[in-house]
Design a protein around this motif. Structure first.
Motif, PDB file in Angstrom:
ATOM      1  N   LYS A  45       0.803  -0.984  -0.309  1.00 47.20           N
ATOM      2  CA  LYS A  45      -0.267   0.023  -0.170  1.00 47.20           C
ATOM      3  C   LYS A  45       0.706   1.181  -0.202  1.00 47.20           C
ATOM      4  CE  LYS A  45      -4.379   1.184   2.842  1.00 47.20           C
ATOM      5  NZ  LYS A  45      -4.449   1.251   3.995  1.00 47.20           N
ATOM      6  N   LEU A  46       0.566   2.090  -0.881  1.00 46.54           N
ATOM      7  CA  LEU A  46       1.712   2.930  -1.454  1.00 46.54           C
ATOM      8  C   LEU A  46       0.523   4.807  -1.406  1.00 46.54           C
ATOM      9  CD1 LEU A  46       3.522   2.136  -4.721  1.00 46.54           C
ATOM     10  CD2 LEU A  46       4.523   2.618  -2.126  1.00 46.54           C
ATOM     11  N   ASN A  47       1.284   5.272  -0.284  1.00 45.10           N
ATOM     12  CA  ASN A  47       0.442   6.848  -0.968  1.00 45.10           C
ATOM     13  C   ASN A  47       2.258   7.730   0.186  1.00 45.10           C
ATOM     14  OD1 ASN A  47      -0.236   9.701  -0.171  1.00 45.10           O
ATOM     15  ND2 ASN A  47      -2.408   8.373   0.513  1.00 45.10           N
ATOM     16  N   GLU A  48       2.317   8.226  -1.697  1.00 44.70           N
ATOM     17  CA  GLU A  48       3.450   9.345  -1.041  1.00 44.70           C
ATOM     18  C   GLU A  48       3.399  10.785  -0.839  1.00 44.70           C
ATOM     19  OE1 GLU A  48       6.415   9.585  -4.632  1.00 44.70           O
ATOM     20  OE2 GLU A  48       5.658   7.795  -5.085  1.00 44.70           O
ATOM     21  N   SER A  49       2.133  10.746  -0.535  1.00 43.47           N
ATOM     22  CA  SER A  49       2.204  12.131   0.037  1.00 43.47           C
ATOM     23  C   SER A  49       1.385  11.933   1.556  1.00 43.47           C
ATOM     24  CB  SER A  49       0.649  13.042  -0.699  1.00 43.47           C
ATOM     25  OG  SER A  49       0.022  12.435  -0.770  1.00 43.47           O
ATOM     26  N   ALA A  50       1.253  11.012   2.138  1.00 45.31           N
ATOM     27  CA  ALA A  50       0.654  10.557   3.708  1.00 45.31           C
ATOM     28  C   ALA A  50       1.616  11.057   4.218  1.00 45.31           C
ATOM     29  CB  ALA A  50       0.379   9.093   3.324  1.00 45.31           C
ATOM     30  N   PRO A  51       1.622  11.106   6.053  1.00 41.00           N
ATOM     31  CA  PRO A  51       1.985  11.007   7.150  1.00 41.00           C
ATOM     32  C   PRO A  51       3.530  10.282   7.122  1.00 41.00           C
ATOM     33  CG  PRO A  51      -0.101  11.771   7.282  1.00 41.00           C
ATOM     34  CD  PRO A  51      -0.012  11.682   5.653  1.00 41.00           C
ATOM     35  N   ALA A  52       4.459  10.424   7.627  1.00 42.32           N
ATOM     36  CA  ALA A  52       5.300   9.547   7.426  1.00 42.32           C
ATOM     37  C   ALA A  52       4.941   7.932   8.321  1.00 42.32           C
ATOM     38  CB  ALA A  52       6.385   9.667   8.018  1.00 42.32           C
ATOM     39  N   ASP A  53       3.872   8.443   9.506  1.00 37.80           N
ATOM     40  CA  ASP A  53       2.851   7.082  10.223  1.00 37.80           C
ATOM     41  C   ASP A  53       2.163   6.982  10.054  1.00 37.80           C
ATOM     42  OD1 ASP A  53       1.914   9.483  11.303  1.00 37.80           O
ATOM     43  OD2 ASP A  53       2.179   9.904  12.824  1.00 37.80           O
ATOM     44  N   MET A  54       1.413   7.354   9.129  1.00 38.85           N
ATOM     45  CA  MET A  54      -0.034   6.917   9.003  1.00 38.85           C
ATOM     46  C   MET A  54      -0.056   5.691   8.518  1.00 38.85           C
ATOM     47  SD  MET A  54      -2.201   8.083   4.871  1.00 38.85           S
ATOM     48  CE  MET A  54      -2.218   6.350   4.353  1.00 38.85           C
ATOM     49  N   PHE A  55       1.071   4.986   8.014  1.00 34.25           N
ATOM     50  CA  PHE A  55       0.730   3.179   8.295  1.00 34.25           C
ATOM     51  C   PHE A  55       0.278   2.172   9.168  1.00 34.25           C
ATOM     52  CE2 PHE A  55       0.994   4.473   2.945  1.00 34.25           C
ATOM     53  CZ  PHE A  55      -0.481   4.294   2.435  1.00 34.25           C
ATOM     54  N   MET A  56       1.774   3.587   9.790  1.00 33.38           N
ATOM     55  CA  MET A  56       1.757   2.635  10.962  1.00 33.38           C
ATOM     56  C   MET A  56       0.858   3.042  12.220  1.00 33.38           C
ATOM     57  SD  MET A  56       5.256   0.651  10.713  1.00 33.38           S
ATOM     58  CE  MET A  56       5.177   0.656  12.422  1.00 33.38           C
ATOM     59  N   VAL A  57       0.539   4.089  12.211  1.00 33.61           N
ATOM     60  CA  VAL A  57      -1.207   4.380  12.962  1.00 33.61           C
ATOM     61  C   VAL A  57      -2.077   3.491  12.436  1.00 33.61           C
ATOM     62  CG1 VAL A  57      -2.490   5.678  13.526  1.00 33.61           C
ATOM     63  CG2 VAL A  57      -0.259   6.820  13.751  1.00 33.61           C
ATOM     64  N   GLU A  58      -2.114   3.084  11.229  1.00 41.25           N
ATOM     65  CA  GLU A  58      -3.108   2.516  11.123  1.00 41.25           C
ATOM     66  C   GLU A  58      -3.316   0.619  11.173  1.00 41.25           C
ATOM     67  OE1 GLU A  58      -5.357   0.814   6.611  1.00 41.25           O
ATOM     68  OE2 GLU A  58      -3.247   1.448   6.322  1.00 41.25           O
ATOM     69  N   ALA A  59      -1.786   0.334  11.334  1.00 47.03           N
ATOM     70  CA  ALA A  59      -1.232  -1.217  11.813  1.00 47.03           C
ATOM     71  C   ALA A  59      -1.737  -1.427  12.359  1.00 47.03           C
ATOM     72  CB  ALA A  59       0.018  -1.388  11.269  1.00 47.03           C
ATOM     73  N   ASP A  60      -1.882  -0.440  13.631  1.00 44.66           N
ATOM     74  CA  ASP A  60      -1.409  -0.281  15.251  1.00 44.66           C
ATOM     75  C   ASP A  60      -2.826  -0.599  15.522  1.00 44.66           C
ATOM     76  OD1 ASP A  60       1.022   0.359  16.450  1.00 44.66           O
ATOM     77  OD2 ASP A  60       1.262   2.034  16.532  1.00 44.66           O
ATOM     78  N   GLY A  61      -4.160  -0.019  14.888  1.00 35.76           N
ATOM     79  CA  GLY A  61      -5.862   0.714  14.756  1.00 35.76           C
ATOM     80  C   GLY A  61      -5.988  -0.886  14.794  1.00 35.76           C
ATOM     81  N   LEU A  62      -5.528  -1.598  13.142  1.00 36.25           N
ATOM     82  CA  LEU A  62      -5.524  -3.100  12.684  1.00 36.25           C
ATOM     83  C   LEU A  62      -5.386  -4.261  14.434  1.00 36.25           C
ATOM     84  CD1 LEU A  62      -5.251  -2.449   9.016  1.00 36.25           C
ATOM     85  CD2 LEU A  62      -7.872  -2.874  10.513  1.00 36.25           C
ATOM     86  N   LYS A  63      -4.396  -4.254  14.850  1.00 31.15           N
ATOM     87  CA  LYS A  63      -4.241  -4.862  15.633  1.00 31.15           C
ATOM     88  C   LYS A  63      -4.877  -4.718  16.459  1.00 31.15           C
ATOM     89  CE  LYS A  63       0.844  -5.574  14.514  1.00 31.15           C
ATOM     90  NZ  LYS A  63       2.338  -4.622  14.875  1.00 31.15           N
ATOM     91  N   ALA A  64      -4.982  -3.872  17.188  1.00 29.15           N
ATOM     92  CA  ALA A  64      -5.861  -3.467  18.224  1.00 29.15           C
ATOM     93  C   ALA A  64      -7.219  -3.985  18.038  1.00 29.15           C
ATOM     94  CB  ALA A  64      -6.457  -2.103  18.491  1.00 29.15           C
ATOM     95  N   ILE A  65      -8.274  -3.975  16.428  1.00 26.19           N
ATOM     96  CA  ILE A  65      -9.647  -4.709  15.961  1.00 26.19           C
ATOM     97  C   ILE A  65      -8.744  -6.196  16.172  1.00 26.19           C
ATOM     98  CG2 ILE A  65     -10.448  -5.122  14.523  1.00 26.19           C
ATOM     99  CD1 ILE A  65     -10.417  -2.359  13.853  1.00 26.19           C
ATOM    100  N   GLU A  66      -8.073  -6.858  16.014  1.00 25.49           N
ATOM    101  CA  GLU A  66      -7.332  -7.955  15.869  1.00 25.49           C
ATOM    102  C   GLU A  66      -8.138  -9.100  17.634  1.00 25.49           C
ATOM    103  OE1 GLU A  66      -4.331 -10.939  14.277  1.00 25.49           O
ATOM    104  OE2 GLU A  66      -3.568  -9.349  15.288  1.00 25.49           O
ATOM    105  N   GLN A  67      -6.994  -7.945  18.244  1.00 24.21           N
ATOM    106  CA  GLN A  67      -7.141  -8.367  19.322  1.00 24.21           C
ATOM    107  C   GLN A  67      -8.647  -8.271  20.526  1.00 24.21           C
ATOM    108  OE1 GLN A  67      -4.844  -5.901  21.271  1.00 24.21           O
ATOM    109  NE2 GLN A  67      -2.971  -6.527  20.577  1.00 24.21           N
ATOM    110  N   THR A  68      -9.222  -7.847  19.306  1.00 23.95           N
ATOM    111  CA  THR A  68     -10.721  -8.117  20.240  1.00 23.95           C
ATOM    112  C   THR A  68     -11.250  -9.907  19.572  1.00 23.95           C
ATOM    113  OG1 THR A  68     -12.095  -6.600  18.536  1.00 23.95           O
ATOM    114  CG2 THR A  68     -11.070  -5.440  19.948  1.00 23.95           C
ATOM    115  N   ALA A  69     -11.102  -9.604  19.379  1.00 25.08           N
ATOM    116  CA  ALA A  69     -11.760 -10.968  18.715  1.00 25.08           C
ATOM    117  C   ALA A  69     -13.251 -10.979  18.017  1.00 25.08           C
ATOM    118  CB  ALA A  69     -11.470 -12.257  19.879  1.00 25.08           C
TER     119      ALA A  69
END
Length: 71
Positions: A45-69
């Motif tokens: 997934k690419l976005n050259e104009s995104a903030p540097a941490d955008m995908f890391m923050v998204e990954a953290d959110g997806l991990k949090a959702i996963e942990q709720t099962a």
């Protein structure tokens, strides 16, 4: 930007993709499926104009959702 990605792939044992295919479904980011000689595939997934941490923050959110099962 793809040069940095190719370097990461090489550093992590993937080598160069033998096929790069666009994946649809979004309008903000570019998405691609990378296929490798050994049969492995990665989703990129690419976005050259995104903030540097955008995908890391998204990954953290997806991990949090996963942990709720719940999904």
């Amino acid at each position: 930007m793809f040069e940095k990605i190719e370097q990461w792939l090489a550093d992590n044992g993937y080598g160069k993709p033998v096929n790069t295919q666009r994946v649809g479904g979004g309008c903000i980011n570019q998405a691609k499926r990378l296929s490798f000689q050994d049969g492995r595939t990665l989703f990129l997934k690419l976005n050259e104009s995104a903030p540097a941490d955008m995908f890391m923050v998204e990954a953290d959110g997806l991990k949090a959702i996963e942990q709720t099962a719940t999904i």
